[in-house]
Design a protein around this motif. Structure first.
Motif, PDB file in Angstrom:
ATOM      1  N   LEU A 199     -31.553  49.497   1.387  1.00 50.00           N
ATOM      2  CA  LEU A 199     -32.288  48.391   0.777  1.00 50.00           C
ATOM      3  C   LEU A 199     -33.724  48.353   1.287  1.00 50.00           C
ATOM      4  O   LEU A 199     -34.107  47.492   2.082  1.00 50.00           O
ATOM      5  N   GLY A 200     -34.497  49.337   0.864  1.00 45.33           N
ATOM      6  CA  GLY A 200     -35.919  49.333   1.184  1.00 45.33           C
ATOM      7  C   GLY A 200     -36.253  49.729   2.603  1.00 45.33           C
ATOM      8  O   GLY A 200     -37.388  49.556   3.036  1.00 45.33           O
ATOM      9  N   THR A 201     -35.298  50.252   3.356  1.00 44.32           N
ATOM     10  CA  THR A 201     -35.562  50.664   4.728  1.00 44.32           C
ATOM     11  C   THR A 201     -35.024  52.074   4.940  1.00 44.32           C
ATOM     12  O   THR A 201     -34.322  52.622   4.089  1.00 44.32           O
ATOM     13  N   ALA A 202     -35.381  52.648   6.083  1.00 41.54           N
ATOM     14  CA  ALA A 202     -34.815  53.943   6.437  1.00 41.54           C
ATOM     15  C   ALA A 202     -33.304  53.796   6.634  1.00 41.54           C
ATOM     16  O   ALA A 202     -32.799  52.722   6.975  1.00 41.54           O
ATOM     17  N   LEU A 203     -32.587  54.872   6.392  1.00 41.77           N
ATOM     18  CA  LEU A 203     -31.135  54.871   6.553  1.00 41.77           C
ATOM     19  C   LEU A 203     -30.767  54.534   7.994  1.00 41.77           C
ATOM     20  O   LEU A 203     -31.365  55.055   8.936  1.00 41.77           O
ATOM     21  N   THR A 204     -29.768  53.659   8.176  1.00 45.06           N
ATOM     22  CA  THR A 204     -29.372  53.226   9.509  1.00 45.06           C
ATOM     23  C   THR A 204     -28.014  53.822   9.893  1.00 45.06           C
ATOM     24  O   THR A 204     -27.255  54.272   9.034  1.00 45.06           O
ATOM     25  N   SER A 205     -27.723  53.790  11.183  1.00 48.24           N
ATOM     26  CA  SER A 205     -26.439  54.305  11.658  1.00 48.24           C
ATOM     27  C   SER A 205     -25.281  53.473  11.115  1.00 48.24           C
ATOM     28  O   SER A 205     -24.194  53.998  10.873  1.00 48.24           O
ATOM     29  N   GLU A 206     -25.510  52.155  10.901  1.00 51.43           N
ATOM     30  CA  GLU A 206     -24.449  51.317  10.340  1.00 51.43           C
ATOM     31  C   GLU A 206     -24.138  51.719   8.908  1.00 51.43           C
ATOM     32  O   GLU A 206     -22.969  51.766   8.500  1.00 51.43           O
ATOM     33  N   GLN A 207     -25.162  52.011   8.128  1.00 48.40           N
ATOM     34  CA  GLN A 207     -24.939  52.443   6.749  1.00 48.40           C
ATOM     35  C   GLN A 207     -24.241  53.799   6.705  1.00 48.40           C
ATOM     36  O   GLN A 207     -23.354  54.027   5.876  1.00 48.40           O
ATOM     37  N   VAL A 208     -24.629  54.681   7.613  1.00 50.16           N
ATOM     38  CA  VAL A 208     -23.971  55.994   7.691  1.00 50.16           C
ATOM     39  C   VAL A 208     -22.504  55.815   8.076  1.00 50.16           C
ATOM     40  O   VAL A 208     -21.622  56.488   7.537  1.00 50.16           O
ATOM     41  N   GLY A 209     -22.223  54.897   9.009  1.00 51.60           N
ATOM     42  CA  GLY A 209     -20.847  54.640   9.401  1.00 51.60           C
ATOM     43  C   GLY A 209     -20.008  54.164   8.232  1.00 51.60           C
ATOM     44  O   GLY A 209     -18.838  54.552   8.077  1.00 51.60           O
ATOM     45  N   LEU A 210     -20.600  53.335   7.369  1.00 48.37           N
ATOM     46  CA  LEU A 210     -19.891  52.864   6.179  1.00 48.37           C
ATOM     47  C   LEU A 210     -19.593  54.030   5.238  1.00 48.37           C
ATOM     48  O   LEU A 210     -18.459  54.180   4.751  1.00 48.37           O
ATOM     49  N   LEU A 211     -20.590  54.880   4.992  1.00 50.58           N
ATOM     50  CA  LEU A 211     -20.375  56.039   4.119  1.00 50.58           C
ATOM     51  C   LEU A 211     -19.349  56.996   4.714  1.00 50.58           C
ATOM     52  O   LEU A 211     -18.522  57.564   3.993  1.00 50.58           O
ATOM     53  N   ARG A 212     -19.401  57.166   6.005  1.00 52.73           N
ATOM     54  CA  ARG A 212     -18.519  58.118   6.675  1.00 52.73           C
ATOM     55  C   ARG A 212     -17.051  57.750   6.509  1.00 52.73           C
ATOM     56  O   ARG A 212     -16.176  58.621   6.483  1.00 52.73           O
ATOM     57  N   ARG A 213     -16.777  56.466   6.388  1.00 48.42           N
ATOM     58  CA  ARG A 213     -15.401  56.022   6.213  1.00 48.42           C
ATOM     59  C   ARG A 213     -14.922  56.165   4.778  1.00 48.42           C
ATOM     60  O   ARG A 213     -13.732  56.083   4.511  1.00 48.42           O
ATOM     61  N   LEU A 214     -15.874  56.361   3.845  1.00 45.32           N
ATOM     62  CA  LEU A 214     -15.511  56.359   2.427  1.00 45.32           C
ATOM     63  C   LEU A 214     -15.592  57.719   1.756  1.00 45.32           C
ATOM     64  O   LEU A 214     -14.941  57.933   0.730  1.00 45.32           O
ATOM     65  N   VAL A 215     -16.414  58.618   2.296  1.00 45.49           N
ATOM     66  CA  VAL A 215     -16.611  59.918   1.637  1.00 45.49           C
ATOM     67  C   VAL A 215     -16.589  61.033   2.681  1.00 45.49           C
ATOM     68  O   VAL A 215     -16.707  60.792   3.885  1.00 45.49           O
ATOM     69  N   ASP A 216     -16.455  62.262   2.171  1.00 48.81           N
ATOM     70  CA  ASP A 216     -16.472  63.442   3.041  1.00 48.81           C
ATOM     71  C   ASP A 216     -17.850  64.069   3.123  1.00 48.81           C
ATOM     72  O   ASP A 216     -18.120  64.856   4.033  1.00 48.81           O
ATOM     73  N   GLU A 217     -18.722  63.737   2.176  1.00 50.31           N
ATOM     74  CA  GLU A 217     -20.012  64.419   2.096  1.00 50.31           C
ATOM     75  C   GLU A 217     -21.054  63.495   1.495  1.00 50.31           C
ATOM     76  O   GLU A 217     -20.756  62.667   0.629  1.00 50.31           O
ATOM     77  N   VAL A 218     -22.294  63.631   1.968  1.00 55.63           N
ATOM     78  CA  VAL A 218     -23.426  62.886   1.427  1.00 55.63           C
ATOM     79  C   VAL A 218     -24.451  63.889   0.911  1.00 55.63           C
ATOM     80  O   VAL A 218     -24.800  64.845   1.604  1.00 55.63           O
ATOM     81  N   VAL A 219     -24.918  63.676  -0.324  1.00 55.35           N
ATOM     82  CA  VAL A 219     -25.987  64.493  -0.893  1.00 55.35           C
ATOM     83  C   VAL A 219     -27.244  63.637  -0.949  1.00 55.35           C
ATOM     84  O   VAL A 219     -27.252  62.573  -1.590  1.00 55.35           O
ATOM     85  N   LEU A 220     -28.302  64.081  -0.266  1.00 54.91           N
ATOM     86  CA  LEU A 220     -29.569  63.363  -0.284  1.00 54.91           C
ATOM     87  C   LEU A 220     -30.333  63.734  -1.553  1.00 54.91           C
ATOM     88  O   LEU A 220     -30.581  64.912  -1.817  1.00 54.91           O
ATOM     89  N   LEU A 221     -30.718  62.718  -2.312  1.00 56.01           N
ATOM     90  CA  LEU A 221     -31.404  62.919  -3.585  1.00 56.01           C
ATOM     91  C   LEU A 221     -32.668  62.068  -3.567  1.00 56.01           C
ATOM     92  O   LEU A 221     -32.845  61.152  -4.363  1.00 56.01           O
ATOM     93  N   TYR A 222     -33.551  62.379  -2.616  1.00 54.87           N
ATOM     94  CA  TYR A 222     -34.761  61.593  -2.434  1.00 54.87           C
ATOM     95  C   TYR A 222     -35.889  62.141  -3.304  1.00 54.87           C
ATOM     96  O   TYR A 222     -35.817  63.242  -3.838  1.00 54.87           O
ATOM     97  N   ASP A 223     -36.956  61.347  -3.424  1.00 53.31           N
ATOM     98  CA  ASP A 223     -38.075  61.716  -4.292  1.00 53.31           C
ATOM     99  C   ASP A 223     -38.705  63.029  -3.846  1.00 53.31           C
ATOM    100  O   ASP A 223     -38.742  63.350  -2.650  1.00 53.31           O
ATOM    101  N   GLY A 224     -39.268  63.751  -4.826  1.00 54.99           N
ATOM    102  CA  GLY A 224     -39.854  65.048  -4.544  1.00 54.99           C
ATOM    103  C   GLY A 224     -41.312  64.976  -4.178  1.00 54.99           C
ATOM    104  O   GLY A 224     -42.114  65.791  -4.651  1.00 54.99           O
ATOM    105  N   ASP A 225     -41.693  64.013  -3.337  1.00 59.37           N
ATOM    106  CA  ASP A 225     -43.073  63.938  -2.844  1.00 59.37           C
ATOM    107  C   ASP A 225     -43.053  63.951  -1.326  1.00 59.37           C
ATOM    108  O   ASP A 225     -41.998  64.068  -0.699  1.00 59.37           O
ATOM    109  N   ALA A 226     -44.235  63.839  -0.716  1.00 59.05           N
ATOM    110  CA  ALA A 226     -44.316  63.922   0.742  1.00 59.05           C
ATOM    111  C   ALA A 226     -43.528  62.798   1.403  1.00 59.05           C
ATOM    112  O   ALA A 226     -42.845  63.016   2.411  1.00 59.05           O
ATOM    113  N   ALA A 227     -43.613  61.601   0.836  1.00 55.51           N
ATOM    114  CA  ALA A 227     -42.872  60.475   1.413  1.00 55.51           C
ATOM    115  C   ALA A 227     -41.374  60.713   1.309  1.00 55.51           C
ATOM    116  O   ALA A 227     -40.615  60.403   2.236  1.00 55.51           O
TER     117      ALA A 227
END
Length: 613
Positions: A311-339
């Motif tokens: 939600l408008g911030t860098a990914l946090t360890s708490e959010q990763v912990g939530l994903l880790r319990r629900l999926v086996d893999e994360v695919v990063l699909l971020y914008d194709g610019d420097a940011a």
């Protein structure tokens, strides 16, 4: 328990599918008669959390948490027994007999429950406003412009906050909702000097942040583009009336503002779209992680229904912990610019540290998932996702290929790779990656191993960035830390003297403007209700004593205006910094002969110059 008849409680327990309920929050796999997964109550790498559907019971062999479906909902969602029972009853179709609730019993209902009920009521207001023929026209026009259809808007419960100061406040007053509660949950803001309250969200497309169980934790409001200006004298009076004045803080705020931190809204623990993505998580065992709300919405509309976003911030360890319990893999699909590349690296570090399998789908330069879908490149996006490369390997090749052909640039690329690999906990996996790095970079494996060793010994030590020749002088006294920027200290001083402005600072997105980690810690402490000075480190220097302790802004006539000016100065500084970085990148692109990249950077430079000027 006496508030709900015992036979109703037994009926809820019998009907509630404990595997399905817990499966909303934990990825469960069948193991004999039980189902197993990673425990949601403590960090673990091997699943020790068991759910027995026959006994309707869960137990963790690691932390020894145990109980039935009521216990799980109470523990995981922080609800009282009554709240958990009501939630489960609604889920499994059990009717709890209505009865007259006394004032004393009403007070016993948890504040969390009342906040969630209030958010649900506000969501209805925003949805109704969006459907209103006149009032919701700007919101509907924006959705049409973005290519969001009605079915998707309804699925995500999108709404519109009218560009009025008291529309929601009056609605809540009509429903006898206490202003104090609405301020706590962040829907209303108090006026420190004039008294009264006003709407936090005005003239914004409202995206409810929905919990896995369907409750609304808060809102993310996207400001709408300003209407076109007609040069004819007087022609814009109506447009200005509808769009708000130039001094309207909401119109000068960040593109998105979110609900402030509260008992129900913890931004670092939430992901936008996770309620819509649960079925896809179970089906694909994979999450698509994107940057923004509309990336999520557009992807779901196009069939990529496993997309979620911070939600408008860098990914946090708490959010990763939530994903880790629900999926086996994360695919990063971020914008194709420097940011987007920088955000990918930060997210990659957090995911690697949590030992989550991660791949990166590299989008074309200047593209983002939203625009690719909107321009009819959904098939290309599917191919990019399916061909996404392992995260660390992608990062290494990308950094190495972009490094200039000099010893300094190669050294920095190697150090960046070493800092990332230092987050890998498994030593065998780290050794294998080290060999891959040596081969990819064409370097002597011993050189790579030494860089890995230094970074692994001090994974969070910024000294890892210092060339080895500088570290040879370890006996020299350590240099003092740099003082925090004066402009940031002044902003903290204003808030220290006027804590009533914290809500205004949250709406302004102040935390994103603080570059000094020590000042951010002080700000976050104040956001949680603590004293700023209690979080001030000893080495922050005399600026704190001079400004924060001295009460510099205690007696100013208009502290809110001072805060606005201070935040505006920091925004201008950030844009100037972005401008300098883009100008350097444009010069580099010109030297490389990359005309397409240079043109793209020049367009970004012109956009930021207009903002700075």
């Amino acid at each position: 328990m006496g508030l709900i008849p015992e036979e109703v409680i037994h009926d809820i327990r019998d009907r509630a599918d404990i595997v399905a309920v817990i499966g909303q929050y934990v990825s469960l796999r069948k193991a004999g008669r039980n189902h197993k997964g990673l425990c949601p109550f403590h960090h673990e790498k091997s699943p020790s959390f068991n759910v027995n559907p026959d006994k309707r019971f869960f137990y963790c062999f690691g932390c020894h948490k145990k109980g039935d479906v009521f216990t799980f909902v109470m523990e995981y969602e922080g609800k009282s027994f009554i709240e958990a029972a009501e939630s489960l009853a609604a889920r499994c179709g059990v009717t709890i007999p209505e009865r007259q609730v006394s004032p004393a019993e009403r007070r016993q209902r948890g504040e969390r429950s009342r906040m969630l009920e209030l958010n649900a009521l506000a969501a209805e207001f925003f949805c109704t406003a969006l459907r209103d023929p006149a009032r919701g026209a700007p919101g509907r026009a924006y959705l049409a412009e973005r290519g969001i259809d009605q079915a998707t808007a309804e699925a995500f419960r999108l709404g519109y906050a009218p560009d009025e100061w008291h529309a929601l406040a009056e609605f809540l007053e009509d429903h006898r909702i206490p202003a104090e509660l609405a301020c706590k949950v962040g829907l209303l803001v108090r006026q420190p000097r004039a008294g009264g309250v006003y709407d936090r969200f005005r003239g914004r497309l409202m995206c409810p942040v929905v919990l896995p169980g369907g409750e609304i934790a808060g809102f993310s409001g996207r400001i709408l583009p300003a209407p076109a200006v007609d040069p004819t004298p007087g022609a814009n009076d109506a447009a200005i009336s509808n769009a708000g004045s130039k001094t309207d803080p909401a119109k000068q705020a960040a593109k998105y503002i979110n609900s402030p931190e509260s008992q129900v809204y913890k931004k670092s623990r939430l992901l936008f779209g996770i309620d819509r993505a649960r079925e896809a998580f179970r089906r694909d065992r994979r999450a698509l992680l994107v940057e923004g709300n509309f990336d999520v919405i557009h992807l779901h509309q196009a069939g990529f229904d496993s997309a979620v976003a911070p939600l408008g911030t860098a990914l946090t360890s708490e959010q990763v912990g939530l994903l880790r319990r629900l999926v086996d893999e994360v695919v990063l699909l971020y914008d194709g610019d420097a940011a987007g590349q920088a955000a990918s690296l930060k997210a990659l570090e957090v995911l690697v540290e949590a030992d989550v399998k991660v791949r990166i789908a590299a989008l074309p330069s200047g593209q983002d998932p939203d625009t690719m879908i909107a321009t009819g490149h959904g098939d290309q996006l599917t191919t990019l996702i399916e061909r996404a490369q392992p995260g660390i390997e992608y990062f290494v090749y990308d950094v190495w290929s972009r490094s200039r052909h000099s010893a300094d640039s190669h050294s920095e690329a190697l150090n960046q790779a070493a800092r990332l690999v230092a987050h890998v906990a498994n030593p065998t996996k780290r050794d294998l990656i080290t060999g891959t790095l040596a081969s990819a970079m064409g370097l002597d494996p011993k050189l790579v191993q030494r860089a890995m060793g230094r970074a692994s010994a001090h994974p969070r030590d910024r000294a890892a960035e210092v060339p080895p020749t500088a570290r040879d002088h370890a006996a020299a006294p350590a240099r003092p830390r740099q003082p925090p920027p004066r402009e940031e200290v002044e902003l903290i001083a204003i808030l220290a003297d006027h804590p009533e402005l914290m809500e205004a600072a949250e709406a302004r997105g102040v935390v994103s403007l603080l570059t000094d980690g020590r000042l951010r810690d002080m700000y976050c402490a104040a956001r949680q209700g603590a004293s700023m000075l209690s979080a001030a480190p000893e080495d922050i220097g005399p600026l704190i004593t001079e400004h924060v302790l001295a009460g510099t802004y205690a007696s100013v006539d208009d502290p809110a205006h001072c805060l606005e000016e201070a935040a505006s100065r920091l925004e201008r500084r950030r844009r100037r910094s972005q401008l300098e970085q883009l100008q350097q990148q444009a010069r580099d692109a010109r030297r490389r002969g990359d005309a397409a990249r240079e043109r793209q950077l020049v367009r970004e430079i012109l956009t930021i110059r207009r903002q700075v000027d």
